[in-house]
Design an enzyme around this catalytic site. Structure first.
Site, PDB file in Angstrom:
ATOM      1  N   LYS A 175     -19.470 -20.681  25.995  1.00  0.00           N
ATOM      2  CA  LYS A 175     -20.061 -19.177  26.374  1.00  0.00           C
ATOM      3  C   LYS A 175     -21.104 -19.253  27.263  1.00  0.00           C
ATOM      4  CE  LYS A 175     -22.932 -15.968  24.781  1.00  0.00           C
ATOM      5  NZ  LYS A 175     -22.987 -15.168  26.033  1.00  0.00           N
ATOM      6  N   SER A 229     -34.024 -18.404  23.689  1.00  0.00           N
ATOM      7  CA  SER A 229     -35.291 -18.256  22.829  1.00  0.00           C
ATOM      8  C   SER A 229     -35.612 -18.761  21.630  1.00  0.00           C
ATOM      9  CB  SER A 229     -35.561 -16.738  22.804  1.00  0.00           C
ATOM     10  OG  SER A 229     -34.693 -16.144  21.889  1.00  0.00           O
ATOM     11  N   GLY A 233     -32.846 -18.874  18.660  1.00  0.00           N
ATOM     12  CA  GLY A 233     -32.852 -20.421  18.235  1.00  0.00           C
ATOM     13  C   GLY A 233     -32.891 -20.604  16.598  1.00  0.00           C
ATOM     14  N   GLU A 250     -32.865 -25.944  22.529  1.00  0.00           N
ATOM     15  CA  GLU A 250     -33.973 -26.024  23.464  1.00  0.00           C
ATOM     16  C   GLU A 250     -34.287 -24.546  23.496  1.00  0.00           C
ATOM     17  OE1 GLU A 250     -35.280 -28.569  24.876  1.00  0.00           O
ATOM     18  OE2 GLU A 250     -34.011 -29.988  24.156  1.00  0.00           O
ATOM     19  N   CYS A 284     -37.632 -22.661  31.196  1.00  0.00           N
ATOM     20  CA  CYS A 284     -38.417 -23.079  29.894  1.00  0.00           C
ATOM     21  C   CYS A 284     -39.523 -23.926  30.257  1.00  0.00           C
ATOM     22  CB  CYS A 284     -37.539 -24.084  29.109  1.00  0.00           C
ATOM     23  SG  CYS A 284     -36.050 -23.315  29.174  1.00  0.00           S
ATOM     24  N   GLU A 385     -44.691 -16.892  25.345  1.00  0.00           N
ATOM     25  CA  GLU A 385     -43.800 -16.883  26.554  1.00  0.00           C
ATOM     26  C   GLU A 385     -43.308 -15.738  27.017  1.00  0.00           C
ATOM     27  OE1 GLU A 385     -39.663 -18.572  26.036  1.00  0.00           O
ATOM     28  OE2 GLU A 385     -40.166 -19.868  27.604  1.00  0.00           O
TER      29      GLU A 385
HETATM   30  C1  UN1 Z   1     -34.927 -24.985  31.687  1.00  0.00           C
HETATM   31  O1  UN1 Z   1     -36.023 -24.488  32.296  1.00  0.00           O
HETATM   32  O2  UN1 Z   1     -34.233 -24.441  31.003  1.00  0.00           O
HETATM   33  O3  UN1 Z   1     -37.140 -29.573  34.685  1.00  0.00           O
HETATM   34  C2  UN1 Z   1     -34.365 -26.304  32.302  1.00  0.00           C
HETATM   35  C3  UN1 Z   1     -36.904 -28.650  35.186  1.00  0.00           C
HETATM   36  C4  UN1 Z   1     -35.309 -28.352  35.650  1.00  0.00           C
HETATM   37  C5  UN1 Z   1     -34.409 -27.891  34.226  1.00  0.00           C
HETATM   38  C6  UN1 Z   1     -35.262 -26.748  33.582  1.00  0.00           C
HETATM   39  N1  UN1 Z   1     -34.564 -29.839  36.136  1.00  0.00           N
HETATM   40  O4  UN1 Z   1     -37.403 -27.597  35.536  1.00  0.00           O
END
Ligand code: UN1
Length: 497
Positions: A175, A229, A233, A250, A284, A385
């Site tokens: 999804k 988030s 999660g 993650e 992230c 965040e």
């Molecule tokens: C993410 O922000 O969810 O290291 C992944 C990085 C990328 C991956 C980010 N290769 O910023």
């Protein structure tokens, strides 16, 4: 005519059982509708999982090197269509073309890595404590994998999750985020074109609360991988914990770039510009905190503000655009709320702080690159965040204080240190509480062949990418073969009298 897309379930492109659809629009231009996508329901997930179970039975018996060959062809097809796919990705999620090209490249790298891993998937052979007895371990697939992914890396993240899952012999129910369904659809088309047996991949469009939740809670989905988030999660984790599922999470980040007095300031400046405002701060791994030692603080802030004022906002498909839009109106509202929080907390708004609406920008969900200085460690602006183009600058007196501020948040994805001092660089590697630390490089830019993930509230102990993710997607099986022809009792016959 607006194009209507379908789910891919049980080997066919099908309409959703609900008969409902949602519109996917370009965040740089709300009038540009990319398509109508299925707003699927629980019944669609039921059919998808039942089909994936059949796909799994077939796929698990396919030798792993041949599974890897399919992934190699996926990599070839992605490479051949890189430019076209980058363009449609920028259209649906906004980041500039250079970045979506990089996102596709991350998928290509992951495909080629997976292809080779199909010829490795190492187990161990170790000596037995008994004579004429063989002891070894090897890896078995788990079953149907539930794959729930975010909007910010519409290609890289689904490939990180699905390609290792597939090479290990699992089937996938996928999804994609409702903001990037077109990229998800194209990826599945390519996987099928590369020769993946149709029932091994299922694509179910829709929203997380319905489709994502149904996949996560389905009893026939024993392994789940989620990026999103920390709050969502936690819900995914509750369900998976109750059902004894294997789960990789993650989640959020509040990543810092630390700049010490002896740093190369020009290098640190380029790093923070890219880390904080690349992908409009929607990574992230984005740099949302800049921790600067007193001796260089004012100079670096001046250099930074000067450059940030010059960043060009716009449609990511237009040449010269540095920063694209935020993903949607709610994201803009969230960033606005945090600007208010910062002001209320007494931080100093140095640049930006408002929506960008001049000219063509009025058509999209743009926000000015924003910098707060004088941000206090422990304040909400410093801790939470935001997932947008907002950088908080925190002044510190020493490297020790910088390390403590870096570690003083509940997240732990990436960190970065700019220094020329080798002792401090090595200390940082071991003392910073993050899954990834960069020295003299920004907090973003992880490579596909190394483990990716974070500590504390960022993750739950697993890693994506590299070699570690192959362990996540397979069960270890241990096998002993006794060819002595006699009953040998471990522990007793070995060490007994
Ligand atoms: C993410 O922000 O969810 O290291 C992944 C990085 C990328 C991956 C980010 N290769 O910023």
């Amino acid at each position: 005519m607006i194009r209507e897309f379908r789910n891919f379930i049980a080997g066919e492109w099908v309409v959703p059982t609900t008969g409902e659809y949602f519109e996917n629009v370009n965040p740089a231009d709300g009038g540009d509708v990319i398509g109508r996508f299925p707003l699927s329901g629980r019944a669609d997930v039921e059919r998808a999982v039942a089909s994936a179970e059949r796909g799994f039975e077939q796929w698990r018996k396919t030798p792993a090197p041949l599974r890897g060959d399919v992934l190699r062809r996926v990599g070839d097809l992605l490479a051949a269509r890189k430019e076209e796919i980058a363009d449609l990705m920028t259209r649906e999620m906004g980041k500039p073309l250079a970045e979506t090209r990089g996102d596709v490249q991350e998928g290509i790298d992951t495909a080629y890595y997976a292809a080779v891993e199909g010829r490795r998937l190492f187990g161990h052979t170790v000596p037995s404590e008994l004579r004429n007895k063989w002891a070894m371990s090897f890896r078995r697939p788990i079953g149907v994998a539930g794959i729930v992914t975010p909007f910010n890396f519409p290609m890289a993240i689904p490939t990180w999750k699905m390609f290792p899952a597939l090479v290990c012999g699992n089937a996938c129910v996928f999804k994609p985020a409702e903001d990037v369904p077109h990229t998800g659809a194209v990826l599945v088309e390519i996987m099928l074109e590369a020769g993946l047996p149709p029932e091994v991949i299922q694509l179910v469009h829709g929203v997380g609360e319905t489709v994502g939740a149904a996949i996560v809670a389905h009893p026939k989905v024993p392994v789940v991988s989620f990026t999103g988030s920390t709050e969502t999660g936690a819900k995914v984790g509750e369900t998976c914990g109750r059902m004894h599922k294997r789960l990789s999470l993650e989640m959020g980040g509040k990543n810092a770039q630390i700049v010490l007095d002896d740093a190369d300031l020009d290098l640190a400046l380029e790093g923070v510009l890219w880390g904080a405002f690349g992908t409009t701060g929607q990574r992230c791994t984005a740099t949302s905190r800049l921790i600067v030692q007193g001796g260089v603080h004012d100079r670096l802030v001046d250099m930074l503000v000067d450059r940030v004022r010059g960043l060009r906002l716009g449609d990511g498909r237009q040449p010269g655009t540095d920063v694209g839009p935020l993903i949607h109106a709610e994201a803009v509202q969230k960033v606005e709320r945090y600007v208010q929080v910062g002001l209320q907390e007494g931080a100093h708004l140095t640049v930006g702080g408002a929506r960008a609406t001049e000219g063509e920008l009025a058509k999209g969900t743009f926000f000015q690159p924003t910098i707060f200085t004088g941000v206090k460690a422990g304040s909400r602006l410093e801790q939470e965040e935001i997932f947008g183009p907002v950088l908080s600058v925190i002044r510190v007196d020493s490297a020790d204080e910088a390390f403590a501020v870096n570690n003083g948040v509940r997240y732990g994805l990436s960190s970065s240190l700019y220094t020329r001092n080798i002792e401090l660089a090595f200390r940082a590697m071991s003392e910073l509480d993050n899954g990834i630390t960069y020295v003299n490089a920004p907090t973003i830019g992880a490579e596909a062949h190394l483990p990716f993930g974070g500590v504390k509230q960022t993750g739950n102990g697993h890693r994506e990418g590299g070699w570690e993710v192959y362990e996540f997607y397979s069960e270890t099986k241990v096998c002993y073969v006794d060819y002595s022809g006699a009953l040998q009792r471990a522990q007793i016959d070995t060490y007994g009298d």
